[in-house]
Scaffold this active site. Structure first.
Site, mmCIF file in Angstrom:
data_model
loop_
_atom_site.group_PDB
_atom_site.id
_atom_site.type_symbol
_atom_site.label_atom_id
_atom_site.label_comp_id
_atom_site.label_asym_id
_atom_site.label_seq_id
_atom_site.Cartn_x
_atom_site.Cartn_y
_atom_site.Cartn_z
ATOM 1 C CB SER A 137 -0.977 0.004 1.175
ATOM 2 O OG SER A 137 -0.306 -0.220 2.390
ATOM 3 C CG HIS A 178 -0.676 4.037 4.284
ATOM 4 N ND1 HIS A 178 -1.877 3.719 4.885
ATOM 5 C CD2 HIS A 178 -0.230 2.860 3.751
ATOM 6 C CE1 HIS A 178 -2.142 2.438 4.727
ATOM 7 N NE2 HIS A 178 -1.144 1.899 4.043
#
Length: 224
Positions: A137, A178
């Site tokens: 991610s 992230h």
């Protein structure tokens, strides 16, 4: 048309590098599932181990492993349309190079921020040095920033909104992973990495090489 045929048509329409990443991540997850491997301490992104033991392999092993079916499923579900679009714009070789570069830059940002926050003199937060992060991610967040820039979207609020939503709605999510993905995406779009990115002619020469064309033909649908 049967469901199997539709799935095959969908899969055959995914460009080579994107489909290869999906296949590798899915295969890694299945192998872990079959052998009951779920500790991930040997392969995760572990800042302390990378710095003290120079285990730089974790930069890349960590992005291929996922902690659950939903983890790998949703990451790959997001990768397919985004990776396919970027691969059609950039070309397969440039996308592969960009993915490896983003994973590396994400790791550098992650290590620098973790060190600064963990050892700041005002309020040390050592947890960041021992966080064990896995999953694709972080690279996906980088791709979101790059894709929105390439297609001409003026506002770059979307990745920041997504970052906040993920943190509010999901547990056990790496905020720093992230965040560093977003920072890498902006660094790429603003040309920070231009000195280490080969020119267009370099990628074109590889794209047009005979061995890559063979791979492309192997992955393309056959006709009868």
């Amino acid at each position: 048309v049967s469901v199997t045929s539709r799935v095959n048509q969908w899969w055959e329409g995914i460009p080579f590098i994107t489909s290869a990443v999906v296949a590798v991540c899915a295969a890694v997850y299945l192998v872990c599932l079959l052998f009951g491997y779920d500790s991930f301490v040997e392969i995760c992104f572990f800042p302390s181990a990378i710095i003290s033991q120079f285990q730089v392999y974790r930069i890349y092993t960590s992005i291929l492993f996922h902690g659950s079916f939903l983890h790998v499923f949703f990451n790959m579900l997001a990768l397919v349309p985004m990776g396919s679009e970027l691969e059609r714009i950039m070309g397969s070789v440039r996308l592969l190079f960009t993915t490896l570069l983003l994973a590396l830059s994400n790791a550098v940002f992650h290590l620098v921020i973790a060190l600064l926050v963990a050892h700041n003199p005002f309020h040390p937060y050592p947890y960041l040095m021992t966080e064990c992060a896995i999953g694709f991610s972080g690279v996906l967040f980088s791709m979101i920033v790059i894709e929105t820039s390439l297609i001409g979207v003026q506002s770059q609020r979307y990745p920041w909104i997504l970052l906040i939503v993920f943190q509010l709605l999901m547990t056990n999510v790496s905020l720093l992973g992230h965040l560093c993905g977003i920072l890498s995406g902006f660094a790429y779009t603003y040309g920070v990495f231009n000195l280490v990115i080969p020119g267009t002619s370099f990628f074109s020469s590889i794209e047009n090489s005979s061995w890559l064309q063979i791979l492309g033909n192997m992955s393309s649908p056959s006709t009868i």
